[in-house]
Scaffold this motif. Structure first.
Motif, mmCIF file in Angstrom:
data_model
loop_
_atom_site.group_PDB
_atom_site.id
_atom_site.type_symbol
_atom_site.label_atom_id
_atom_site.label_comp_id
_atom_site.label_asym_id
_atom_site.label_seq_id
_atom_site.Cartn_x
_atom_site.Cartn_y
_atom_site.Cartn_z
ATOM 1 N N THR A 41 8.128 -6.937 -3.578
ATOM 2 C CA THR A 41 7.028 -6.760 -4.424
ATOM 3 C C THR A 41 5.737 -6.549 -3.649
ATOM 4 O O THR A 41 4.772 -5.825 -3.916
ATOM 5 C CB THR A 41 6.891 -8.082 -5.622
ATOM 6 N N ASN A 44 5.243 -3.161 -1.980
ATOM 7 C CA ASN A 44 4.902 -2.294 -2.819
ATOM 8 C C ASN A 44 5.374 -0.716 -2.482
ATOM 9 O O ASN A 44 4.832 0.233 -3.004
ATOM 10 C CB ASN A 44 3.307 -2.268 -2.878
ATOM 11 N N ALA A 68 10.053 -2.976 -6.321
ATOM 12 C CA ALA A 68 9.009 -4.033 -6.458
ATOM 13 C C ALA A 68 9.401 -5.145 -7.856
ATOM 14 O O ALA A 68 8.734 -5.947 -7.874
ATOM 15 C CB ALA A 68 7.902 -3.406 -6.859
#
Length: 278
Positions: A41, A44, A68
């Protein structure tokens, strides 16, 4: 937390930074799924992978693939990118010119070919026509009349792709879809290029939800499209598909057929090497 080798590679382009980026964490044994997801996450990127010791004696390494927001059992550009990162870190395949990747869908052979890598596409787990109601919804998402969609098929091989066929590459490039209408659908659109074009097909991949909308270059989608179009007599491998054009990328996905099996190939460039604390 401890330092672990880390790579970022560019997949499906002969020109660095014109394909699809992938983050790769090496020596990831001991990390929990929660820790992997948190880091994916944070990067990105469309996908982040984690290389681990294999659990199968036939595999050279094991990989876990995260977007993500979720873990995937298989994805195409992470497969080639992880293989390149593993080789660049000193990995040596047991079978010489072919390495074996272990992932959520099982064992994936990857051929090492001059300046390219190519994976054998896993079987489609859902491969059937799309119902008319959903086709109408997809047309609305893509912002085109229903009659512009020549055909549509489920092409599930990890990601839940729906393949959509249009009459030309230009129609694909002209699409201005509405992400707010897409929900959780994953839509791959394909159209043929002209006879004088460098590539034979133009592809775009739209993924509903936050944060990703259009994916630059997509191996799993191209694998499914190749199976569908070949079975329908609409494509004759070997051929090359272009993807990412609208995003300013220059993705090139090379499709071949060997003993009835689809192989998906492309060039992979190492761009960043270092360590990450995880």
């Amino acid at each position: 937390m401890r330092p672990r080798p880390y790579s970022e590679v560019d997949v499906f382009s002969a020109e660095p930074y014109r394909g699809n980026a992938l983050a790769v964490v090496h020596d990831a044994d001991g990390l929990s799924a929660e820790e992997m997801q948190r880091f994916a996450t944070w990067t990105n990127l469309s996908e982040t992978t984690f290389l681990l010791a294999p659990s199968s004696p036939a595999a050279d390494y094991r990989v876990r693939i995260f977007t993500a927001t979720e873990e995937l059992p298989f994805a195409g550009h992470p497969t080639l990118g992880s293989a390149r990162a593993w080789l660049d870190a000193g990995g040596s395949p047991r079978a010489g010119g072919t390495l074996i990747q272990e992932c959520g869908v099982g064992l994936i052979p990857i051929r090492i070919q001059e300046d390219q890598l190519a994976f054998e596409a896993p079987p489609l787990t859902r491969y059937e026509p799309v119902d008319e109601v959903l086709i109408g919804r997809i047309a609305a998402i893509l912002g085109i009349p229903r009659e512009n969609i020549l055909d549509a098929s489920w092409l599930v091989n990890g990601p839940q792709w729906i393949g959509v066929r249009l009459a030309s590459a230009q129609e694909v490039l002209d699409l201005q879809p509405d992400p707010a209408k897409a929900g959780s659908l994953e839509i791959g659109v394909v159209g043929p290029c002209g006879s004088t074009a460098e590539t034979q097909l133009e592809v775009r991949a739209f993924i509903g939800g936050d944060p990703v909308w259009e994916d630059p270059v997509t191996g799993s989608l191209n694998a499914g499209l190749a199976r569908w179009l070949t079975d329908a007599g609409l494509a004759a491998p070997p051929y090359t598909a272009s993807q990412g054009t609208v995003l300013g990328r220059r993705g090139r996905v090379h499709i071949s057929l060997d003993d009835g099996n689809i192989w998906v190939g492309g060039q992979v460039t190492s761009c960043i090497e270092g360590t990450v604390r995880l």
